[in-house]
Motif scaffolding. Structure first.
Motif, short mmCIF file in Angstrom:
data_model
loop_
_atom_site.label_atom_id
_atom_site.label_comp_id
_atom_site.label_asym_id
_atom_site.label_seq_id
_atom_site.Cartn_x
_atom_site.Cartn_y
_atom_site.Cartn_z
N SER A 1 0.82 -1.16 -0.04
CA SER A 1 0.05 -0.01 -0.09
C SER A 1 0.90 1.21 -0.01
CB SER A 1 -0.81 0.16 1.37
OG SER A 1 -1.95 -1.32 1.12
N GLN B 1 -7.02 0.71 -0.22
CA GLN B 1 -7.70 -0.68 0.28
C GLN B 1 -8.59 -0.45 1.17
OE1 GLN B 1 -4.07 -2.32 2.04
NE2 GLN B 1 -4.95 -3.96 3.24
N ASP C 1 -5.90 -1.09 -4.86
CA ASP C 1 -5.16 -1.61 -3.64
C ASP C 1 -6.06 -2.53 -3.00
OD1 ASP C 1 -3.55 -2.22 -1.40
OD2 ASP C 1 -3.21 -0.05 -0.73
N GLU C 2 -5.72 -3.93 -3.34
CA GLU C 2 -6.35 -5.21 -2.70
C GLU C 2 -7.81 -4.93 -2.77
OE1 GLU C 2 -4.92 -7.37 0.28
OE2 GLU C 2 -2.90 -6.07 0.65
#
Ligand SMILES: Nc1ncnc2c1ncn2[C@@H]1O[C@H](COP(=O)(O)OP(=O)(O)OP(=O)(O)O)[C@@H](O)[C@H]1O
Ligand SMILES: [Mg+2]
Lengths: 292, 257
Positions: free
Chosen positions: B44, B86, B166-167
């Motif tokens: 991140s 995220q 992000d994820e």
């Protein structure tokens, strides 16, 4: 019965004025997540400025608002930009509490130097006039004050709900990082938000000065009430703030009229505690706490 | 294909602690690169350094050869870099539609800009039916998977040159996770350039042209998705014996806000 209704009328009118003062506080809390301890002092400062303009230049107190508001806007924006913004980087929310308290003390000090600590009120010719409607007395100043408050609140709601700046403010309040990632400049929004909160104190100050007597120390009394209103309203909800202010006005007026004026201030804190015991999030601060 | 993004020896951290110790990475125009690595590796942080949420220490971040390091997130957005973080990034008290429009905040300062934002929003609503169906719902009332779709759609409103994801699948139930990878796949098919961070290494690498492994603040390995999936070190570290143990871990951020 007559006495009760009279008290409720007075309470609603007073509550409207408090709603105005507290809405600025709510806005600042929402945007900055900072409890602004200077809000009371800003109101008193505005009351003095309005009083001076009235006494020296004969400007009607209500007409001083458009003069004082921009000045307070600049002061507020400057406080945020110069004093609070540098703190935020290091994530120092306790420090900002101290800074706003220091600002309050600074304003109090300057006011004491300039105006001494005697009590004063703003006394335009119509200060003590009132209408009688169906046997109930309605003070002209209080009614006008309440109407002005509602007008400013309405303008504030439109600004937040309908403009690009308002969207930036609401986005920042709800998710500061996401707002930054979409191009909202958080620092600028915070400065404008603080400025706007301070500017509402200008309208509130002129009105406060006509309804109550004040001196440079009056802000302690004010800030404790403003904080209670903001907490009761659910920290950061504008609608909640208005309802809480009206409730506070009515409760203190009722207790003052029916029991004893001695308990009228205290009664409000009893209501606050009672509500918080049942609803710790305040009246309106539910899932979307701080959503404005 | 020309190089779009390049990181050269980038260091970064929070306060005194350095998290990235010299990251080198390049991303070609139109490429999907999947960055994998264990919890706390700094994935991140890499994205934050690119989007400007975090300042570069030493080293450089270049977009088409232009150094970005002194630019604010807003200025990088103007150059076409969009990040979907995220943690949840919708504005929960706003409607789905207003959230979508906020994606065009940079453009909607003028009348013609506003018109353009509306036009793009309508086009996105055809591609993401959810946007039209739940238009007036408050974003906070949507499920996690629906919220992620709205976030992805919102990120497209500026027609970005580079997407940092992000994820996006973390903390979602299997069906929503598949929907996320379907969307990423569709974006890749459109030719979007994407830097995708995933713990879900198998699905992430499958959706990507190339993968990179970040460990302790450095890029340890790069290669095609197939190469990395076949690499015994990657298999041991991220795929485990049973496939995807990492995907089962609770998401520390999903409960935020
Ligand atoms: N805001 C922050 N302040 C201080 N330290 C942070 C912050 N964010 C992350 N860190 C630290 O930096 C390191 C790398 O974090 P980062 O979030 O980049 O890891 P990650 O690879 O994305 O991990 P995950 O898979 O859990 O998301 C971690 O040790 C983390 O504790
Ligand atoms: Mg991460």
């Amino acid at each position: 019965m007559h006495e009760t209704i009279q008290a409720i009328i007075l309470g609603l009118l007073t509550g409207g004025v408090y709603a105005l003062m507290a809405s600025g506080q709510t806005l600042i809390f929402g945007v900055l997540k900072v409890v602004n301890l200077a809000q009371g002092a800003l109101v008193i400062l505005a009351a003095y400025l309005s009083s001076s303009l009235f006494v020296s230049f004969g400007i009607d107190p209500f007409l001083t608002v458009p003069i004082v508001a921009p000045a307070l806007f600049l002061l507020g924006a400057a406080v945020q930009w110069c004093l609070l913004r540098p703190l935020h980087r290091s994530d120092a929310s306790q420090l900002s509490l101290l800074v706003t308290f220091a600002v309050a003390l600074g304003i109090e000090g300057v006011l004491t130097l300039v105006y001494k600590s005697d009590y004063r009120t703003i006394q335009p010719s119509y200060a003590n006039r009132s209408w009688t409607v169906a046997g109930y007395r309605i003070g002209e100043v209080r009614l006008a004050a309440c109407l002005l408050s509602l007008a400013v609140l309405g303008a504030l709601a439109l600004l937040l709900g309908r403009t690009r700046f308002g969207r930036a403010v609401r986005a920042t309040v709800q998710n500061p990082t996401a707002a930054r990632l979409l191009g909202v400049e958080g620092d600028r929004v915070a400065a404008l938000g603080y400025g706007l909160g301070a500017a509402t104190a200008a309208a509130a100050g002129a009105v406060y000065g006509m309804v109550y007597s004040f001196n440079p120390n009056s802000h302690y009394d004010l800030i404790s009430r403003l904080l209670s209103i903001v907490v009761l309203g659910g920290l950061g909800s504008l609608g909640g703030t208005v309802v809480a202010a009206l409730a506070m006005g009515v409760v203190s007026a009722l207790v003052g009229a029916l029991i004893s004026p001695v308990w009228s201030d205290f009664s409000f804190f009893v209501v606050l505690l009672a509500v918080l015991l049942v609803r710790p999030q305040g009246l309106f601060g539910a899932r979307l706490r701080g959503a404005l | 294909m020309p190089v779009l993004l390049e990181l050269r020896g980038v260091t970064a951290g929070y306060g005194a602690g350095e998290v990235l110790h010299g990251v080198d990475l390049t991303l070609d125009q139109g490429e999907v690169l999947c960055l994998i690595g264990p919890n706390g590796a700094g994935k991140s942080t890499v994205l934050r350094v690119v989007s400007g949420l975090l300042r570069t220490g030493r080293g450089r971040v270049l977009l088409r050869g232009e150094p970005l390091d002194r630019l604010s997130p807003r200025e990088r957005l103007l150059r076409g870099i969009v990040q979907v973080p995220q943690e949840r990034s919708l504005f929960p008290a706003m409607t789905v539609w207003d959230n979508l429009l906020m994606g065009g905040y940079l453009l909607d300062g003028t009348r013609s800009g506003r018109r353009e934002v509306r036009r793009r929003a309508d086009a996105l609503a055809e591609r993401f039916p959810l946007l039209a169906e739940r238009r007036r719902a408050s974003a906070g009332s949507l499920s996690g998977g629906e919220q992620k779709q709205v976030e992805l759609a919102r990120a497209l409103l500026l027609e970005p040159a580079l997407m940092l994801l992000d994820e996006p699948s973390i903390g979602l139930e299997p069906r929503a996770r598949r929907a996320v990878f379907d969307t990423v796949g569709a974006l890749a098919a459109d030719g979007r350039t994407i830097l995708l961070v995933e713990q879900n290494a198998r699905s992430g690498l499958a959706a990507a042209d190339r993968g990179a492994v970040l460990e302790s603040g450095r890029v340890r390995l790069t290669g095609s998705g197939a190469e990395l999936l076949a690499d015994p070190r990657v298999a041991r570290l991220y795929l485990g014996a049973g496939g995807e143990p990492q995907a089962q871990q609770p998401d520390p951020h999903s409960r935020e806000r």
